[in-house]
Design a protein around this motif. Structure first.
Motif, PDB file in Angstrom:
ATOM      1  N   ARG A 173      11.984   0.190  -9.970  1.00  0.00           N
ATOM      2  CA  ARG A 173      12.752  -0.695  -9.096  1.00  0.00           C
ATOM      3  C   ARG A 173      11.762  -1.388  -8.175  1.00  0.00           C
ATOM      4  NH1 ARG A 173      18.146   0.179  -5.586  1.00  0.00           N
ATOM      5  NH2 ARG A 173      17.824  -1.596  -4.224  1.00  0.00           N
ATOM      6  N   VAL A 174      11.850  -2.715  -8.107  1.00  0.00           N
ATOM      7  CA  VAL A 174      10.933  -3.509  -7.298  1.00  0.00           C
ATOM      8  C   VAL A 174      11.764  -4.301  -6.299  1.00  0.00           C
ATOM      9  CG1 VAL A 174       9.170  -5.306  -7.346  1.00  0.00           C
ATOM     10  CG2 VAL A 174       9.282  -3.645  -9.203  1.00  0.00           C
ATOM     11  N   ASP A 175      11.506  -4.067  -5.002  1.00  0.00           N
ATOM     12  CA  ASP A 175      12.245  -4.738  -3.938  1.00  0.00           C
ATOM     13  C   ASP A 175      11.280  -5.459  -3.003  1.00  0.00           C
ATOM     14  OD1 ASP A 175      14.916  -3.679  -4.549  1.00  0.00           O
ATOM     15  OD2 ASP A 175      14.057  -1.757  -3.942  1.00  0.00           O
ATOM     16  N   GLN A 176      11.570  -6.714  -2.713  1.00  0.00           N
ATOM     17  CA  GLN A 176      10.767  -7.460  -1.740  1.00  0.00           C
ATOM     18  C   GLN A 176      11.078  -6.924  -0.347  1.00  0.00           C
ATOM     19  OE1 GLN A 176      10.679 -11.770  -2.128  1.00  0.00           O
ATOM     20  NE2 GLN A 176      10.610 -11.941   0.086  1.00  0.00           N
ATOM     21  N   ILE A 177      10.034  -6.556   0.395  1.00  0.00           N
ATOM     22  CA  ILE A 177      10.263  -6.001   1.734  1.00  0.00           C
ATOM     23  C   ILE A 177       9.646  -6.855   2.836  1.00  0.00           C
ATOM     24  CG2 ILE A 177      10.547  -3.634   0.937  1.00  0.00           C
ATOM     25  CD1 ILE A 177       7.657  -3.119   1.916  1.00  0.00           C
ATOM     26  N   PHE A 178       8.783  -7.818   2.470  1.00  0.00           N
ATOM     27  CA  PHE A 178       8.169  -8.679   3.472  1.00  0.00           C
ATOM     28  C   PHE A 178       7.740  -9.966   2.804  1.00  0.00           C
ATOM     29  CE2 PHE A 178       4.348 -10.398   5.476  1.00  0.00           C
ATOM     30  CZ  PHE A 178       4.796 -10.591   6.762  1.00  0.00           C
ATOM     31  N   ALA A 179       7.909 -11.080   3.512  1.00  0.00           N
ATOM     32  CA  ALA A 179       7.420 -12.359   3.011  1.00  0.00           C
ATOM     33  C   ALA A 179       6.990 -13.230   4.180  1.00  0.00           C
ATOM     34  CB  ALA A 179       8.488 -13.077   2.196  1.00  0.00           C
ATOM     35  N   ASP A 180       5.851 -13.846   4.051  1.00  0.00           N
ATOM     36  CA  ASP A 180       5.327 -14.822   4.999  1.00  0.00           C
ATOM     37  C   ASP A 180       4.964 -16.054   4.167  1.00  0.00           C
ATOM     38  OD1 ASP A 180       4.145 -16.225   7.086  1.00  0.00           O
ATOM     39  OD2 ASP A 180       2.254 -15.118   6.951  1.00  0.00           O
ATOM     40  N   ALA A 181       5.982 -16.852   3.830  1.00  0.00           N
ATOM     41  CA  ALA A 181       5.806 -17.982   2.917  1.00  0.00           C
ATOM     42  C   ALA A 181       4.841 -19.006   3.491  1.00  0.00           C
ATOM     43  CB  ALA A 181       7.158 -18.629   2.643  1.00  0.00           C
ATOM     44  N   TYR A 225       6.041  -6.109  -2.015  1.00  0.00           N
ATOM     45  CA  TYR A 225       7.115  -5.454  -2.737  1.00  0.00           C
ATOM     46  C   TYR A 225       6.948  -3.940  -2.663  1.00  0.00           C
ATOM     47  CZ  TYR A 225       8.192  -9.938  -4.897  1.00  0.00           C
ATOM     48  OH  TYR A 225       8.542 -11.249  -5.108  1.00  0.00           O
ATOM     49  N   ARG A 226       8.072  -3.231  -2.572  1.00  0.00           N
ATOM     50  CA  ARG A 226       8.071  -1.773  -2.729  1.00  0.00           C
ATOM     51  C   ARG A 226       8.363  -1.510  -4.197  1.00  0.00           C
ATOM     52  NH1 ARG A 226      11.241   0.508   1.308  1.00  0.00           N
ATOM     53  NH2 ARG A 226      13.013  -0.449   0.293  1.00  0.00           N
ATOM     54  N   TRP A 227       7.518  -0.698  -4.811  1.00  0.00           N
ATOM     55  CA  TRP A 227       7.623  -0.378  -6.229  1.00  0.00           C
ATOM     56  C   TRP A 227       7.978   1.097  -6.331  1.00  0.00           C
ATOM     57  CZ3 TRP A 227       5.625  -3.505 -10.459  1.00  0.00           C
ATOM     58  CH2 TRP A 227       5.587  -2.843 -11.689  1.00  0.00           C
ATOM     59  N   ARG A 228       9.118   1.405  -6.955  1.00  0.00           N
ATOM     60  CA  ARG A 228       9.559   2.796  -7.094  1.00  0.00           C
ATOM     61  C   ARG A 228       9.790   3.101  -8.559  1.00  0.00           C
ATOM     62  NH1 ARG A 228      13.981   4.615  -2.993  1.00  0.00           N
ATOM     63  NH2 ARG A 228      12.987   6.539  -3.575  1.00  0.00           N
ATOM     64  N   GLU A 229       9.191   4.192  -9.026  1.00  0.00           N
ATOM     65  CA  GLU A 229       9.361   4.627 -10.411  1.00  0.00           C
ATOM     66  C   GLU A 229       9.900   6.042 -10.430  1.00  0.00           C
ATOM     67  OE1 GLU A 229       6.293   3.948 -13.382  1.00  0.00           O
ATOM     68  OE2 GLU A 229       5.308   2.614 -11.945  1.00  0.00           O
ATOM     69  N   GLN A 230      10.967   6.232 -11.170  1.00  0.00           N
ATOM     70  CA  GLN A 230      11.534   7.566 -11.363  1.00  0.00           C
ATOM     71  C   GLN A 230      11.090   8.043 -12.728  1.00  0.00           C
ATOM     72  OE1 GLN A 230      13.635   9.639  -9.316  1.00  0.00           O
ATOM     73  NE2 GLN A 230      12.919  11.028 -10.883  1.00  0.00           N
ATOM     74  N   PRO A 272      -0.503   3.380  -2.508  1.00  0.00           N
ATOM     75  CA  PRO A 272       0.578   4.359  -2.532  1.00  0.00           C
ATOM     76  C   PRO A 272       1.304   4.402  -1.195  1.00  0.00           C
ATOM     77  CG  PRO A 272      -1.568   5.443  -2.494  1.00  0.00           C
ATOM     78  CD  PRO A 272      -1.816   3.970  -2.583  1.00  0.00           C
ATOM     79  N   ALA A 273       2.584   4.747  -1.234  1.00  0.00           N
ATOM     80  CA  ALA A 273       3.358   4.857   0.001  1.00  0.00           C
ATOM     81  C   ALA A 273       2.894   6.055   0.807  1.00  0.00           C
ATOM     82  CB  ALA A 273       4.843   4.978  -0.317  1.00  0.00           C
ATOM     83  N   ALA A 274       2.498   7.118   0.138  1.00  0.00           N
ATOM     84  CA  ALA A 274       2.007   8.316   0.821  1.00  0.00           C
ATOM     85  C   ALA A 274       1.063   9.036  -0.119  1.00  0.00           C
ATOM     86  CB  ALA A 274       3.162   9.228   1.201  1.00  0.00           C
ATOM     87  N   ILE A 275       0.050   9.610   0.454  1.00  0.00           N
ATOM     88  CA  ILE A 275      -0.895  10.407  -0.321  1.00  0.00           C
ATOM     89  C   ILE A 275      -0.511  11.870  -0.119  1.00  0.00           C
ATOM     90  CG2 ILE A 275      -3.311  11.036  -0.635  1.00  0.00           C
ATOM     91  CD1 ILE A 275      -2.699   8.128  -1.259  1.00  0.00           C
ATOM     92  N   PRO A 276      -0.155  12.573  -1.184  1.00  0.00           N
ATOM     93  CA  PRO A 276       0.194  13.972  -1.001  1.00  0.00           C
ATOM     94  C   PRO A 276      -1.030  14.769  -0.540  1.00  0.00           C
ATOM     95  CG  PRO A 276       0.456  13.293  -3.303  1.00  0.00           C
ATOM     96  CD  PRO A 276      -0.043  12.117  -2.537  1.00  0.00           C
ATOM     97  N   ALA A 277      -0.829  15.611   0.443  1.00  0.00           N
ATOM     98  CA  ALA A 277      -1.915  16.449   0.948  1.00  0.00           C
ATOM     99  C   ALA A 277      -2.032  17.695   0.086  1.00  0.00           C
ATOM    100  CB  ALA A 277      -1.635  16.838   2.391  1.00  0.00           C
ATOM    101  N   ALA A 278      -3.252  18.144  -0.092  1.00  0.00           N
ATOM    102  CA  ALA A 278      -3.483  19.379  -0.832  1.00  0.00           C
ATOM    103  C   ALA A 278      -2.913  20.552  -0.039  1.00  0.00           C
ATOM    104  CB  ALA A 278      -4.977  19.566  -1.061  1.00  0.00           C
ATOM    105  N   ALA A 279      -2.445  21.544  -0.740  1.00  0.00           N
ATOM    106  CA  ALA A 279      -1.851  22.706  -0.073  1.00  0.00           C
ATOM    107  C   ALA A 279      -2.855  23.441   0.804  1.00  0.00           C
ATOM    108  CB  ALA A 279      -1.289  23.657  -1.121  1.00  0.00           C
ATOM    109  N   ASN A 280      -4.138  23.328   0.480  1.00  0.00           N
ATOM    110  CA  ASN A 280      -5.152  24.049   1.238  1.00  0.00           C
ATOM    111  C   ASN A 280      -5.939  23.145   2.184  1.00  0.00           C
ATOM    112  OD1 ASN A 280      -6.564  22.595  -0.626  1.00  0.00           O
ATOM    113  ND2 ASN A 280      -7.911  24.274  -1.244  1.00  0.00           N
TER     114      ASN A 280
END
Length: 113
Positions: free
Chosen positions: A41-49, A55-60, A92-100
């Motif tokens: 799913r690709v949604d435009q979230i900001f535009a400065d024409a 765009y926010r890109w989401r993949e399930q 990436p929207a967030a970088i997962p942190a390592a458990a350690n």
């Protein structure tokens, strides 16, 4: 997050910024060249024409997998020859942190049963 977490592509295009802008913002044109997976799913979230669009890109993935979310920003600048300087940044929207990891943040405690 650091700049190394981003993918950046820069080039010049042999088309005026207005034409590139239309290709990036009109859904029918965007779908012609944007090769997105069927589950994305690709949604435009900001535009400065006509300078930048994000765009926010989401993949399930498969059922039970987490949703992958990232941001794609296109930046355009006119060139003296009538072309367009084009920069694509994918982060990436967030970088997962390592458990350690040792970074400060929320603390999760586990108790042995």
């Amino acid at each position: 997050m650091s700049e190394t977490d981003e993918l950046v592509f820069e080039t010049t295009l042999d088309a005026p910024p207005e034409k590139v802008w239309r290709a990036l913002t009109i859904p029918e044109y965007l779908d012609r060249w944007l090769d997105k997976p069927a589950d994305a799913r690709v949604d435009q979230i900001f535009a400065d024409a006509p300078n930048s669009v994000t765009y926010r890109w989401r993949e399930q993935g498969a059922p039970g997998e987490r949703v992958e979310e990232s941001y794609v920003t296109f930046e355009l600048s006119p060139q003296g020859d009538g072309g367009t300087w084009f920069r694509l940044t994918h982060r990436p929207a967030a970088i997962p942190a390592a458990a350690n990891n040792n970074e400060a943040g929320p603390v999760a405690l586990m108790r042995a049963a």
